[in-house]
Design a protein around this motif. Sequence first.
Motif, PDB file in Angstrom:
ATOM      1  N   THR A 173      -4.069  -7.064  13.819  1.00 58.53           N
ATOM      2  CA  THR A 173      -3.970  -7.257  12.366  1.00 58.53           C
ATOM      3  C   THR A 173      -2.908  -6.337  11.756  1.00 58.53           C
ATOM      4  O   THR A 173      -2.531  -6.529  10.602  1.00 58.53           O
ATOM      5  CB  THR A 173      -5.324  -6.942  11.703  1.00 58.53           C
ATOM      6  N   LEU A 174      -2.460  -5.339  12.502  1.00 55.98           N
ATOM      7  CA  LEU A 174      -1.497  -4.300  12.074  1.00 55.98           C
ATOM      8  C   LEU A 174      -2.074  -3.313  11.067  1.00 55.98           C
ATOM      9  O   LEU A 174      -1.664  -2.165  11.021  1.00 55.98           O
ATOM     10  CB  LEU A 174      -0.191  -4.892  11.519  1.00 55.98           C
ATOM     11  N   VAL A 175      -3.023  -3.762  10.237  1.00 55.67           N
ATOM     12  CA  VAL A 175      -3.633  -2.822   9.288  1.00 55.67           C
ATOM     13  C   VAL A 175      -5.083  -3.217   9.021  1.00 55.67           C
ATOM     14  O   VAL A 175      -5.412  -4.405   9.006  1.00 55.67           O
ATOM     15  CB  VAL A 175      -2.816  -2.771   7.964  1.00 55.67           C
ATOM     16  N   GLU A 176      -5.937  -2.220   8.869  1.00 52.79           N
ATOM     17  CA  GLU A 176      -7.337  -2.431   8.477  1.00 52.79           C
ATOM     18  C   GLU A 176      -7.618  -1.530   7.275  1.00 52.79           C
ATOM     19  O   GLU A 176      -7.335  -0.336   7.319  1.00 52.79           O
ATOM     20  CB  GLU A 176      -8.300  -2.031   9.600  1.00 52.79           C
ATOM     21  N   PRO A 177      -8.178  -2.108   6.202  1.00 48.82           N
ATOM     22  CA  PRO A 177      -8.485  -1.292   5.025  1.00 48.82           C
ATOM     23  C   PRO A 177      -9.926  -0.765   5.034  1.00 48.82           C
ATOM     24  O   PRO A 177     -10.840  -1.450   5.506  1.00 48.82           O
ATOM     25  CB  PRO A 177      -8.293  -2.289   3.879  1.00 48.82           C
ATOM     26  N   LEU A 225      -8.422   3.816   2.220  1.00 53.64           N
ATOM     27  CA  LEU A 225      -7.695   4.350   3.379  1.00 53.64           C
ATOM     28  C   LEU A 225      -7.222   3.168   4.205  1.00 53.64           C
ATOM     29  O   LEU A 225      -8.007   2.282   4.540  1.00 53.64           O
ATOM     30  CB  LEU A 225      -8.604   5.266   4.212  1.00 53.64           C
ATOM     31  N   LEU A 226      -5.946   3.127   4.504  1.00 56.65           N
ATOM     32  CA  LEU A 226      -5.390   2.055   5.330  1.00 56.65           C
ATOM     33  C   LEU A 226      -5.056   2.614   6.699  1.00 56.65           C
ATOM     34  O   LEU A 226      -4.353   3.625   6.817  1.00 56.65           O
ATOM     35  CB  LEU A 226      -4.119   1.493   4.677  1.00 56.65           C
ATOM     36  N   HIS A 227      -5.577   1.948   7.723  1.00 56.92           N
ATOM     37  CA  HIS A 227      -5.304   2.355   9.105  1.00 56.92           C
ATOM     38  C   HIS A 227      -4.337   1.345   9.712  1.00 56.92           C
ATOM     39  O   HIS A 227      -4.689   0.189   9.915  1.00 56.92           O
ATOM     40  CB  HIS A 227      -6.630   2.397   9.872  1.00 56.92           C
ATOM     41  N   PHE A 228      -3.118   1.781   9.969  1.00 54.92           N
ATOM     42  CA  PHE A 228      -2.091   0.916  10.544  1.00 54.92           C
ATOM     43  C   PHE A 228      -1.946   1.172  12.039  1.00 54.92           C
ATOM     44  O   PHE A 228      -2.080   2.299  12.512  1.00 54.92           O
ATOM     45  CB  PHE A 228      -0.709   1.226   9.931  1.00 54.92           C
ATOM     46  N   ASP A 229      -1.653   0.115  12.783  1.00 51.95           N
ATOM     47  CA  ASP A 229      -1.192   0.253  14.165  1.00 51.95           C
ATOM     48  C   ASP A 229       0.018  -0.679  14.281  1.00 51.95           C
ATOM     49  O   ASP A 229      -0.131  -1.908  14.301  1.00 51.95           O
ATOM     50  CB  ASP A 229      -2.283  -0.148  15.159  1.00 51.95           C
ATOM     51  N   LEU A 230       1.195  -0.109  14.331  1.00 56.52           N
ATOM     52  CA  LEU A 230       2.430  -0.903  14.272  1.00 56.52           C
ATOM     53  C   LEU A 230       2.972  -1.262  15.652  1.00 56.52           C
ATOM     54  O   LEU A 230       4.085  -1.775  15.769  1.00 56.52           O
ATOM     55  CB  LEU A 230       3.493  -0.142  13.452  1.00 56.52           C
ATOM     56  N   HIS A 260       1.959  -0.439  -0.426  1.00 56.10           N
ATOM     57  CA  HIS A 260       0.723   0.359  -0.379  1.00 56.10           C
ATOM     58  C   HIS A 260       0.997   1.843  -0.598  1.00 56.10           C
ATOM     59  O   HIS A 260       0.096   2.616  -0.892  1.00 56.10           O
ATOM     60  CB  HIS A 260       0.052   0.218   0.992  1.00 56.10           C
ATOM     61  N   PHE A 261       2.274   2.231  -0.387  1.00 60.54           N
ATOM     62  CA  PHE A 261       2.594   3.660  -0.433  1.00 60.54           C
ATOM     63  C   PHE A 261       2.893   4.093  -1.864  1.00 60.54           C
ATOM     64  O   PHE A 261       3.367   3.301  -2.674  1.00 60.54           O
ATOM     65  CB  PHE A 261       3.767   3.955   0.503  1.00 60.54           C
ATOM     66  N   GLY A 262       2.578   5.343  -2.163  1.00 64.39           N
ATOM     67  CA  GLY A 262       2.829   5.861  -3.505  1.00 64.39           C
ATOM     68  C   GLY A 262       1.824   5.351  -4.526  1.00 64.39           C
ATOM     69  O   GLY A 262       2.073   5.364  -5.731  1.00 64.39           O
ATOM     70  N   THR A 263       0.668   4.871  -4.033  1.00 60.77           N
ATOM     71  CA  THR A 263      -0.337   4.304  -4.934  1.00 60.77           C
ATOM     72  C   THR A 263      -1.646   5.095  -4.889  1.00 60.77           C
ATOM     73  O   THR A 263      -2.652   4.644  -5.426  1.00 60.77           O
ATOM     74  CB  THR A 263      -0.656   2.846  -4.534  1.00 60.77           C
ATOM     75  N   GLY A 264      -1.636   6.237  -4.199  1.00 58.91           N
ATOM     76  CA  GLY A 264      -2.860   7.028  -4.100  1.00 58.91           C
ATOM     77  C   GLY A 264      -3.730   6.663  -2.921  1.00 58.91           C
ATOM     78  O   GLY A 264      -4.748   7.300  -2.656  1.00 58.91           O
ATOM     79  N   LYS A 265      -3.339   5.604  -2.184  1.00 59.19           N
ATOM     80  CA  LYS A 265      -4.097   5.253  -0.979  1.00 59.19           C
ATOM     81  C   LYS A 265      -3.753   6.251   0.129  1.00 59.19           C
ATOM     82  O   LYS A 265      -2.629   6.759   0.173  1.00 59.19           O
ATOM     83  CB  LYS A 265      -3.714   3.851  -0.494  1.00 59.19           C
ATOM     84  N   ILE A 266      -4.722   6.482   1.011  1.00 60.57           N
ATOM     85  CA  ILE A 266      -4.448   7.315   2.181  1.00 60.57           C
ATOM     86  C   ILE A 266      -3.971   6.380   3.286  1.00 60.57           C
ATOM     87  O   ILE A 266      -4.583   5.328   3.510  1.00 60.57           O
ATOM     88  CB  ILE A 266      -5.726   8.069   2.619  1.00 60.57           C
ATOM     89  N   CYS A 267      -2.878   6.715   3.944  1.00 66.94           N
ATOM     90  CA  CYS A 267      -2.370   5.875   5.027  1.00 66.94           C
ATOM     91  C   CYS A 267      -2.362   6.665   6.325  1.00 66.94           C
ATOM     92  O   CYS A 267      -1.839   7.782   6.379  1.00 66.94           O
ATOM     93  CB  CYS A 267      -0.957   5.392   4.714  1.00 66.94           C
TER      94      CYS A 267
END
Length: 161
Positions: free
Chosen positions: A64-68, A80-85, A102-109
């Motif tokens: 999925t490349l990312v899971e929220p 929190l977004l967990h990426f696997d690229l 998603h970046f610069g929006t206060g989310k944790i990546c």
Amino acid sequence: MRHWQDFLKDEAGTQALGMALARVLAPGLSIHLHGDLGAGKTFLTRALLHAAGYTGRVKSPTYTLVEPYTISLAGQMVELLHFDLYRMGSPEEFIDAGFREHFGTGKICVIEWPEQATGVLPAADIDIFLNAKGEGREVELRAHSDLGASCLEKLHLSPNL
Ligand SMILES: Nc1ncnc2c1ncn2[C@@H]1O[C@H](COP(=O)(O)OP(=O)(O)OP(=O)(O)O)[C@@H](O)[C@H]1O
Ligand SMILES: [Mg+2]
């Protein structure tokens, strides 16, 4: 503290690091996880999410490349977004998928295989390097911003790390 390193002798050591990190997370933090296949990047992220109160299953976002996830930080709900690229074909795919938004929006990546998005991935606040050594893992954490440094300052590492 801008730089910290240690040896995680077993899974419990990585789990303890995940718990320690969960206590110092801040909204907007971006963590890049470096290390070979099987180094423990997903394992560390899972430990962090569970310590941050997430009770569901944490799967590797390989396809999925990312899971929220939504976690609670000091009573505040934070995404929190967990990426696997790893399986991303090219850095352009990162742009096309809208991931930059998603970046610069206060989310944790938290990002596994950030090298796959070189040039398009926003800079890390903290880089974590995991390297298999003997039965365990060498770990190194580096802060690259004031936000990252303030998180590492607060890390109170347990004695078994
Ligand atoms: N400190 C440690 N000592 C020994 N084994 C560990 C340690 N930390 C984690 N592990 C083990 O390493 C394995 C790493 O798997 P994990 O899926 O987290 O790797 P990964 O870095 O995410 O790999 P990939 O790049 O394929 O996504 C886990 O099964 C876990 O048991
Ligand atoms: Mg992984």
